[in-house]
Structure formats: C-alpha cells, structure tokens
Scaffold this active site. Structure first.
Site, PDB file in Angstrom:
ATOM      1  N   LYS A 153       0.842  -1.200   0.000  1.00  0.00           N
ATOM      2  CA  LYS A 153       0.000   0.000   0.000  1.00  0.00           C
ATOM      3  C   LYS A 153       0.871   1.242   0.000  1.00  0.00           C
ATOM      4  O   LYS A 153       1.881   1.318   0.717  1.00  0.00           O
ATOM      5  CB  LYS A 153      -0.912  -0.027   1.229  1.00  0.00           C
ATOM      6  CG  LYS A 153      -1.945   1.097   1.297  1.00  0.00           C
ATOM      7  CD  LYS A 153      -2.847   0.895   2.511  1.00  0.00           C
ATOM      8  CE  LYS A 153      -3.958   1.914   2.590  1.00  0.00           C
ATOM      9  NZ  LYS A 153      -4.880   1.661   3.718  1.00  0.00           N
ATOM     10  N   SER A 230      -9.423   1.644   2.447  1.00  0.00           N
ATOM     11  CA  SER A 230      -8.527   2.362   1.556  1.00  0.00           C
ATOM     12  C   SER A 230      -7.394   1.506   0.992  1.00  0.00           C
ATOM     13  O   SER A 230      -6.622   1.969   0.148  1.00  0.00           O
ATOM     14  CB  SER A 230      -7.909   3.554   2.307  1.00  0.00           C
ATOM     15  OG  SER A 230      -7.127   3.100   3.408  1.00  0.00           O
ATOM     16  N   SER A 254     -10.195  -0.475   6.697  1.00  0.00           N
ATOM     17  CA  SER A 254      -9.555  -0.419   5.386  1.00  0.00           C
ATOM     18  C   SER A 254      -8.920  -1.715   4.925  1.00  0.00           C
ATOM     19  O   SER A 254      -8.480  -1.812   3.782  1.00  0.00           O
ATOM     20  CB  SER A 254      -8.505   0.699   5.367  1.00  0.00           C
ATOM     21  OG  SER A 254      -9.136   1.952   5.421  1.00  0.00           O
TER      22      SER A 254
END
Length: 505
Positions: A153, A230, A254
């Site tokens: 990420k 996310s 997330s």
C-alpha cells in the site's frame, strides 16, 4: 464486410448504426440497438453485464468508448433472423481489439443480444499500481515467504522510492525513502518479493476504494462494483493474482471492507502489535498494520513473520458469540451468510449485548479520528486543501474544525467504549459482518452503506482488537464474516479462519 453466406437484409446498416452511435457516445441509440430484457449480455475483461438495464447503466456512466476504426468485419449467418458478427478494430491509442456480437431480428429490427469486447491490456494498470516491477524489490531469496509477492500500500516506505499516499501533490513533495518501513523490511527478510507499490484512497481516509486522481481499481470478484478501501490497490492486486500478499492498513475498516467486497482473507492486527515505523499515519490511536491474501494459509504465514509470538497469558477459548443487534446492521443476505460462517462447524452462542451507546461510540471514534488526522496532516494541508478529491477534502475540512475540547470529550467516550467492548468480547470470539453489504456499484451513493459499515468496524478500532475477515457469499456476491478476539489473539483468529476455508471456485 466478408461473409461465407449471404448477409441478411438490414444487418449491415444496423451494424454501421451501432458503430456510429458508439463513437458518438449516443447512449439512446445504443440502448435501442441492444435487445431489451433480462437476458441480454455484454462482457469484457472487467466482467459480464447481464440484462439490458445493467448494460444501459454502464454505457451511461463510462463516458464513451475508446476511439477506433474497423479493420475487418466478418459475418456468420445463422438464419435469416440471426447472425454472428466479429469485427477487428484498431484503436487510436495503439493496438488492436476485437468485438463479437450476436444479432437477432425482431419487431424493432436488428438488435444485439450478446456481445463481447476485447482491447489491448495496459502495460500498467494505474488504477491498481503506482509503480510495479518484476519484482520491484527482490526478497532475500530464502525464508518462510520465499516465492510470495507483495503489493505494498502506498503508505509504507519502500527504500529508493517516494511515498504517494494516494495524492499526486503528496507524492511530488515526498522525499525518497532511505530505508524500508518495518513491515516491508520483515517481509523481504522472510523471502517475499515486493511486486510493486499499490494505490490507496487519499491519505487512507475512505472505505470505498475510489481515488479521485487515479480512478477506481477494478473488483474482479464483483465486476463494476467498488473494490473497497482504503487498501484498494493492494486488495485488487491480490484478487487479480498480480501478488499473493496485499500489505495494507486498517484504521476504520480499510482491510476488512476490501476483503469483504473482493472475497479475500484479511487481518487487522492488534493495535501496536506490528510496529508502524515508516508508515504514513491517519489516526495513530486506531491505525493498525494489516494484510490480505486469497487463502487463509498465506494470511497465517505472513502472521508468523510480522506478529509477535503468542502470549500464553492472553490465551482464550474458541467459543464463538453472535450478537443479533450487530447482525441487523447488515443487509439480510449478508447477515444470513455470516451466521453460517462459525469456524469448524461449532455452535455459536447468541447473546444480546448492551449496545445502546453504539452511536455515541461511533461519534467518538470519528471525532478522535478527525482530530488526529488533522494533527497528522493539517500543517501540510493548510492552504492546499484543493489538492484533495471532494470526498476526502470534505472530511479534512471537518477535521480542521474539531477543537481540542471536543477531542478530549470524545477520547473519554472512546475509553469507555474500549473497556466495554473488551469486557463483552472477553476470552471468546465475536463473529460479526466485516461490512454491512456487498460491494456497492460504482457510482452509487454510498453514504448510508458507509455509516452502517462503520458501526460494525469501529468496535475493533475503538478496542484495539484484532479482526480477521473471511469470505462468504451473499446473493451470489462476495461478502465478509469477521472474527474479533481479545488483544494479542491474532494467531488464534488466523487458525480459526483456516478452519472455515472451503476450496475456492
């Protein structure tokens, strides 16, 4: 247009009308040229649309097709009222594509009843990846994760690269990292390769997975639906098979939400169990390292590397608790699927919990999160909020207004919630929905879905507890069942998740 047998009258004209409408993005004409009803089909690399209504909604939202010209067109006549048309196209941006259409003549003339479209795959899908390699960073070549690949990420430092945090302006001002984030370094030492740096929602403050600047990563398990965020890029990379491990974070869900939406296994670890060194924060009181995988065994193998050894003093039971009030926060199909996900075929204990303060707890969670988000990024954002997409900008504009006094009051409520949730969970395992619904369609208003999901996900966040998401099916779409246990029982949850896994389709 070539054909081994005579082309039925009117078909060529209908096909040309279709091409004209496609290049002019004439949606009413395209709707007219596709057969009405629930059995009409349109497929491409992203997925299959079933029914005229779904196809029309897709056409109306995509903003037109890529510019192209016809290179070859071939017709196979089935009978005077049915024909197969295969066309080779050349795209203005380069490369060739192909479309296959089944046409039928009815009362309204010739119409497409089924179509498949293919275009050249992009060299790099920038909705999923910011930068990718083969690999981007090689692992040690030896260790328990040798042969595994990681989508990192874009919040974690990767040595030799900048961190983008989902925002072009942030990326432009970000220094090149001199060393890896703690979690990245541990995975590399264990033999895993870093495949690339994956997209995230801006500054990790979203659950949808739609990035205003770089687009929405696809959801391979639920086409034309949101991927969840996310940790959206990491999840999609794993779902697509581009990586075996998706390294992400979980503040308000997330990891849990994209795992649910994409049919993946995922873990939000006990707060502070895995160091966050080298990680761009959002709300440090709730930020937790997490990861996703397509199977429970890989999820657990990463846990052996990143998690501290199990603490025998924190041992608990495998008794599973279902709470009807929490199940009712999810759509009925999701709640029904979660009820069947009790690990190992055990019988769950059904309990009524005193959750009358849940709305206050969620408000406190949001207030603390907002205050901490502004403390983390307000200095950089001051005077440049316009670099953010509308949704995330709105959250930071609100965060800017949260006073120290409001944050102090919210922290007092959050401390009470933490104690209450930890007491209710105790030494047992709570089973609840990982998200309130299946993945919403791209373009849907997700405000109500986000609100319902946060009521579920805030519990582990407030209490700092580990949460493992397991895939279930709800109405033919992926959904998530979530196991929550006492702090430090991450390994127990990973073991229980492995007991529930059925062979993947």
């Amino acid at each position: 247009m070539s054909a081994p047998t005579p082309v039925p009258a009117g078909l060529v004209e209908a096909f040309r009308d279709y091409e004209r409408a496609l290049m002019e993005d004439d949606v009413p004409a395209l709707d007219r040229l596709f057969a009405p009803g629930p059995t009409t089909l349109r497929g491409d690399a992203q997925g299959l649309l079933v029914g005229h209504e779904a196809i029309s909604a897709f056409r109306g939202s995509r903003g037109g097709a890529p510019r192209r010209r016809l290179v070859q067109t071939h017709v196979q006549t089935i009978d005077e009222d049915h024909a197969l048309v295969v066309a080779v196209t050349e795209l203005e941006r380069g490369g060739r594509g192909q479309q296959t259409q089944l046409w039928a003549r009815g009362p309204d003339g010739w119409q497409v009843t089924a179509a498949h479209v293919s275009v050249p795959a992009p060299a790099l899908d920038t909705r999923v990846w910011r930068v990718v390699g083969d690999p981007l960073v090689p692992g040690s070549g030896d260790g328990p994760l040798a042969g595994q690949s990681v989508a990192v990420k874009d919040l974690y430092a990767v040595a030799g690269h900048r961190t983008g945090a989902g925002n072009p302006a942030w990326l432009a001002t970000s220094p090149t990292a001199g060393e890896h984030a703690h979690a990245v370094a541990r995975l590399l030492e264990a033999g895993a390769d870093v495949r690339g740096i994956a997209r995230t929602d801006e500054l990790a403050w979203s659950l949808a997975g739609a990035n205003h600047h770089t687009g929405t990563p696809p959801n391979p398990r639920a086409p034309y639906r949101l991927p969840g965020g996310s940790s959206s890029g990491s999840a999609t990379a794993v779902s697509l098979g581009h990586a075996t491990i998706g390294l992400g974070t979980d503040t308000g869900g997330s990891i849990r939400v994209p795992a649910a939406y994409q049919g993946l296994f995922g873990i939000r670890t006990t707060h502070s169990a895995v160091p966050v060194d080298g990680l761009v924060p959002l709300a440090p009181s709730y930020d937790a390292v997490g990861w996703l995988a397509r199977d429970a065994a890989t999820l657990a193998a990463v846990g052996e590397v990143l998690l501290p050894p199990a603490d025998e003093d924190r041992a608990g039971t495998d008794e599973v608790v279902l709470v009807p009030q929490l199940l009712r926060l999810a759509e009925p199909a999701v709640a029904a699927a979660v009820r069947t996900a009790v690990p190992g075929g055990r019988r769950a204990t059904v309990e009524q919990w005193p959750l009358g303060d849940l709305d206050r707890w969620l408000d406190a969670f949001r207030t603390v999160q907002a205050w901490e988000a502004w403390q983390s990024h307000g200095a950089w954002l001051e005077g440049r909020l316009d670099v953010l997409g509308p949704d995330v900008r709105g959250r930071f504009e609100h965060a800017r207004t949260v006073t120290d006094g409001q944050a102090d009051a919210a922290r007092a409520v959050a401390r009470g919630a933490r104690a209450a949730v930890r007491s209710l969970v105790g030494r047992r395992v709570l089973l609840l929905p990982a998200a309130s619904s299946v993945a919403p369609r791209v373009g849907d208003d997700v405000a109500a879905t986000r609100e319902a999901t946060l009521r579920l996900t805030c519990l582990a966040g407030l209490a700092g507890l580990p949460a493992v998401t397991m895939p279930v099916q709800a109405g033919g779409l992926p959904a998530g069942a979530c196991l929550v246990a006492a702090a430090g029982r991450d390994q127990d949850l990973l073991r229980l998740a492995a007991e529930t896994q059925a062979p993947r389709p």
